[in-house]
Design an enzyme around this catalytic site. Sequence first.
Site, PDB file in Angstrom:
ATOM      1  N   ASP A 315      -2.725  -2.674  -8.648  1.00  0.00           N
ATOM      2  CA  ASP A 315      -3.256  -1.687  -7.703  1.00  0.00           C
ATOM      3  C   ASP A 315      -4.704  -2.023  -7.416  1.00  0.00           C
ATOM      4  OD1 ASP A 315      -1.008  -0.102  -7.717  1.00  0.00           O
ATOM      5  OD2 ASP A 315      -1.622   0.963  -9.518  1.00  0.00           O
ATOM      6  N   ASP A 577       0.865   4.038 -11.588  1.00  0.00           N
ATOM      7  CA  ASP A 577       0.430   5.270 -12.236  1.00  0.00           C
ATOM      8  C   ASP A 577       1.261   6.497 -11.865  1.00  0.00           C
ATOM      9  OD1 ASP A 577      -0.470   5.389  -9.664  1.00  0.00           O
ATOM     10  OD2 ASP A 577      -2.589   5.213 -10.153  1.00  0.00           O
ATOM     11  N   ASP A 581       6.128   5.186  -8.981  1.00  0.00           N
ATOM     12  CA  ASP A 581       5.956   3.811  -9.464  1.00  0.00           C
ATOM     13  C   ASP A 581       6.937   3.490 -10.592  1.00  0.00           C
ATOM     14  OD1 ASP A 581       3.873   3.356  -7.752  1.00  0.00           O
ATOM     15  OD2 ASP A 581       2.317   3.896  -9.189  1.00  0.00           O
TER      16      ASP A 581
HETATM   17  P1  ATP Z   1      -4.484   1.855  -4.102  1.00  0.00           P
HETATM   18  O1  ATP Z   1      -3.194   1.170  -4.167  1.00  0.00           O
HETATM   19  O2  ATP Z   1      -5.588   1.016  -3.652  1.00  0.00           O
HETATM   20  O3  ATP Z   1      -4.787   2.670  -5.314  1.00  0.00           O
HETATM   21  P2  ATP Z   1      -3.275   3.934  -2.935  1.00  0.00           P
HETATM   22  O4  ATP Z   1      -1.954   3.316  -2.818  1.00  0.00           O
HETATM   23  O5  ATP Z   1      -3.531   4.909  -4.019  1.00  0.00           O
HETATM   24  O6  ATP Z   1      -4.375   2.862  -2.939  1.00  0.00           O
HETATM   25  P3  ATP Z   1      -3.291   6.054  -1.284  1.00  0.00           P
HETATM   26  O7  ATP Z   1      -4.107   6.922  -2.164  1.00  0.00           O
HETATM   27  O8  ATP Z   1      -1.836   6.188  -1.200  1.00  0.00           O
HETATM   28  O9  ATP Z   1      -3.628   4.574  -1.606  1.00  0.00           O
HETATM   29  O10 ATP Z   1      -3.899   6.153   0.132  1.00  0.00           O
HETATM   30  C1  ATP Z   1      -3.312   5.535   1.203  1.00  0.00           C
HETATM   31  C2  ATP Z   1      -3.995   6.026   2.429  1.00  0.00           C
HETATM   32  O11 ATP Z   1      -3.796   7.415   2.552  1.00  0.00           O
HETATM   33  C3  ATP Z   1      -5.489   5.850   2.403  1.00  0.00           C
HETATM   34  O12 ATP Z   1      -5.868   4.606   2.932  1.00  0.00           O
HETATM   35  C4  ATP Z   1      -5.953   6.962   3.284  1.00  0.00           C
HETATM   36  O13 ATP Z   1      -5.886   6.569   4.631  1.00  0.00           O
HETATM   37  C5  ATP Z   1      -4.948   8.047   3.051  1.00  0.00           C
HETATM   38  N1  ATP Z   1      -5.457   8.989   2.060  1.00  0.00           N
HETATM   39  C6  ATP Z   1      -5.559   8.799   0.748  1.00  0.00           C
HETATM   40  N2  ATP Z   1      -6.063   9.868   0.119  1.00  0.00           N
HETATM   41  C7  ATP Z   1      -6.291  10.776   1.082  1.00  0.00           C
HETATM   42  C8  ATP Z   1      -6.801  12.104   1.089  1.00  0.00           C
HETATM   43  N3  ATP Z   1      -7.171  12.716  -0.027  1.00  0.00           N
HETATM   44  N4  ATP Z   1      -6.889  12.741   2.262  1.00  0.00           N
HETATM   45  C9  ATP Z   1      -6.491  12.143   3.392  1.00  0.00           C
HETATM   46  N5  ATP Z   1      -6.002  10.903   3.444  1.00  0.00           N
HETATM   47  C10 ATP Z   1      -5.901  10.209   2.316  1.00  0.00           C
END
Ligand code: ATP
Length: 844
Positions: A315, A577, A581
């Site tokens: 990640d 996490d 997943d």
């Molecule tokens: P990584 O793999 O790098 O940890 P992730 O898979 O956790 O990232 P997500 O948290 O799923 O990524 O976020 C994906 C997208 O969703 C982000 O790029 C953002 O555009 C949107 N996003 C994430 N968190 C929020 C939030 N709290 N409010 C609004 N949009 C969000």
Amino acid sequence: MSGGAADRDGLSAAEAARRLARDGPNALPEREARTAWKIAADAAREPMFLLLCGAALLYLLLGEPLEGGFLMLMVAATVGMTLYQEGKTERALQALRELGSPLALVLRDGSQQRIPARDLVAGDIILLAEGARVPADALLLSCHGIMADESLLSGESVPVRKAVAPDLPGPARPGGDDQPWVYSGTLVVQGQGRARVTATGARSEIGRIGTSLGAVRRPPSPLQRQSALLAKRFALIGLVTSALLVLLVGWRDGNWLQALLAGVALAISVLPEEFTVVLTVFPALGAWRLARSHVLTRRLAAIETLGATSVLCVDKTGTLTENRMALRRLWCAGSAAAPAPGLPAALAEVLRVALLATPQRSHDPLEHALQRHAALAPPAAPGALLVHEYGLSSNRRALMQAWQPPEGGAALLAAKGAPETVIALCHAPPAVRGAALAAAAAMAAEGLRVLAVAQARHAGPWPEDPAGLPFELVGLCALEDPLRPEIPAAMAACAAAGLRVVMITGDHPDTAAAIAGQAGLDARAVATGPELELGDPAALAERLAGVAVCARIVPEQKLAIVQALQRGGAVVAMTGDGVNDAPALRAADVGIAMGLRGTDVAREAAELTLLDDRFTSIVEAIAAGRRIFANMRKAMAYVAAIHVPIAGMALLPALFGWPVLLYPLHIVFLELVIDPACALVFENEPAEPDAMRKPPRARSSQLFGGRAIGHALLEGLGVLVMVAAAYAYAVTHLPEAEARAFGFAALVLANLALLLSNRARDGSVLAALKVANPVFWAIAGTALAMLLVVLYVPAAAALFRFAAPAPATLAMAGAIGLATVAALELFKLATARRQPGIRAPQPR
Ligand code: ATP
């Protein structure tokens, strides 16, 4: 006690301690730990122990009580050592269990705390979130869409919906929808809430039915099966040859008791009990060492697989980056600025709407970053009520909240989320959209995470899908999550070790590519979630070839990615996490859960848990995995090799009619060196210097395959030839007792030579001597001191039937030891290029 202040602030620490003392810990009766007695009783059932007792009895029958007594003393020493080793292993495993024991999020003295689930007491207020295992039976006080998997207790495989119900007759049975009770051991698969603990430990539902989680024993690993088979074969060969030897010597000399003694000596010398020692001690101590570098092992077999890992899927957020978000820029219709006092009104409006689309009690670092600047954008309509929410999901990457003004009228729906999602919702002219998307792309290319902010006014019922509402674009926010400083070096280490790293993220491809570039990954090799929706595993495997970054991935895609990489022959380690997943973590060869951010579900599906969520810990674990595997190999090779000269020297004199060299006593002496040597010296051996500059071993490469066994046996044969030749010479030129002393000294020294040579299987002995391994010196020193005692202290020498050898004889034995070292070195040189696992680094 229930209701009121207690439900708001939780118990006080003093009250919780009092209840804990009264009710006992929140734990189920555990599988009994192995006591020293149990370990000793197990050891006494080992064939080796029985053989040794048999030998002692034979000595008594032969009228040699002193030898018999001394042998028993040695047996006691061996059992003592076994106890020590097993105790150490047991303690290491216990420490791991304690580290891995579940935690609970609880409200005490008005603040949230993470405490060991064991310390929960009735009346505690616990916080439950998606992916958590419920730590005790509890009554829900608040509930936001909780679905629980209660199959463990009810057998129902479909998750049940929970609901708050204030006035209740009493706890119901698990299963069924809309119950306010949650049960220890069940899983929250969705939603979140707060609950008051009603029963802990044995009084909980699961305690009453006496099920213990984790009591399930896993079947033996392939490695364990393979070595059990190997040990069995050795034992069979040993028993058959021993029986033949007894018959031969008994028939030839007519002294059946002596013949039996020679047979027992041979059997003792062949039994390879050390194989099992290596297989239990190494992984357990390895896991314990890994725990010290913040990696917790749930399944010991993973340690073996770790070293073979060839692709590492990680990640981005939190593993490669700090997960410390900071708001860097606000953008609106062509103007942009950092959040600071004096912010232009239009940009303050972007922040204001973004904050309206941010839940108040959020744990998300991204949202905290926005809230830190709340003073720059106070709400326009104070007192507005939150009337509706649209949560973040994998098919709509946006979070929306609707606020009703106190005076009534249409509500304001504030939205923030991925630019392509949010901008698509807005009814803006193409030029405005284009400008916003271009600005988002430019900021993403700097490695910033960009959110678009929009709003819509709406009165009346809220539709299931907000897409049709009249959204207007307000602007963009860009947040920075810096790369951890140690990442570029760790990536370089991975490249050197032939490990391919694939970054997997839900973030925008441009942001991901920029971060990948900073980390040292190939920022051009990007694939996105929609591109990977191929359906066909073969096509997916092809598309993934050479890819270093997977962006806009939804967790559900991770499983397909793992499987596609595995199809290509890769051994895949994958981090994760969340609840979603879990399938990918389970499918990966090594699933790695995040200890800080991860859910219980992810942790339970994974083989390893990273206690500090850091990428470098994974790389360290892989290095440790390689080291442990290499050391197990060295230990197995040594064990197999050393048994050849010992068995040979128990057999040959009897066959050729030379004076007996090895009585059981002598063999036990040798075992006293071999046992700790294989378990401690090799376990403690540092990694070969080039261990992380070689590609990973092939998935198919066995710990101790046919070739390695052959190699070890040949080594042993070489040693046997030398010692046998020396002894053959000695028996014709020296008196019997001195010849025996000479032969035995030569064997002990050759054993040390073999030990030294196997320490440096891939390098030279001189290199091994430079590598610090104090355990080796301690054991070699003790062995030499013991040897001098049995050679020169008359009482001991008499027991061993030795006469003190002349200095020249001793020097000759020393020369044989040195010659053995030299011969083994030559053998290593001759075979090095053809050995499996000893490969020159290949250009990638
Ligand atoms: P990584 O793999 O790098 O940890 P992730 O898979 O956790 O990232 P997500 O948290 O799923 O990524 O976020 C994906 C997208 O969703 C982000 O790029 C953002 O555009 C949107 N996003 C994430 N968190 C929020 C939030 N709290 N409010 C609004 N949009 C969000």
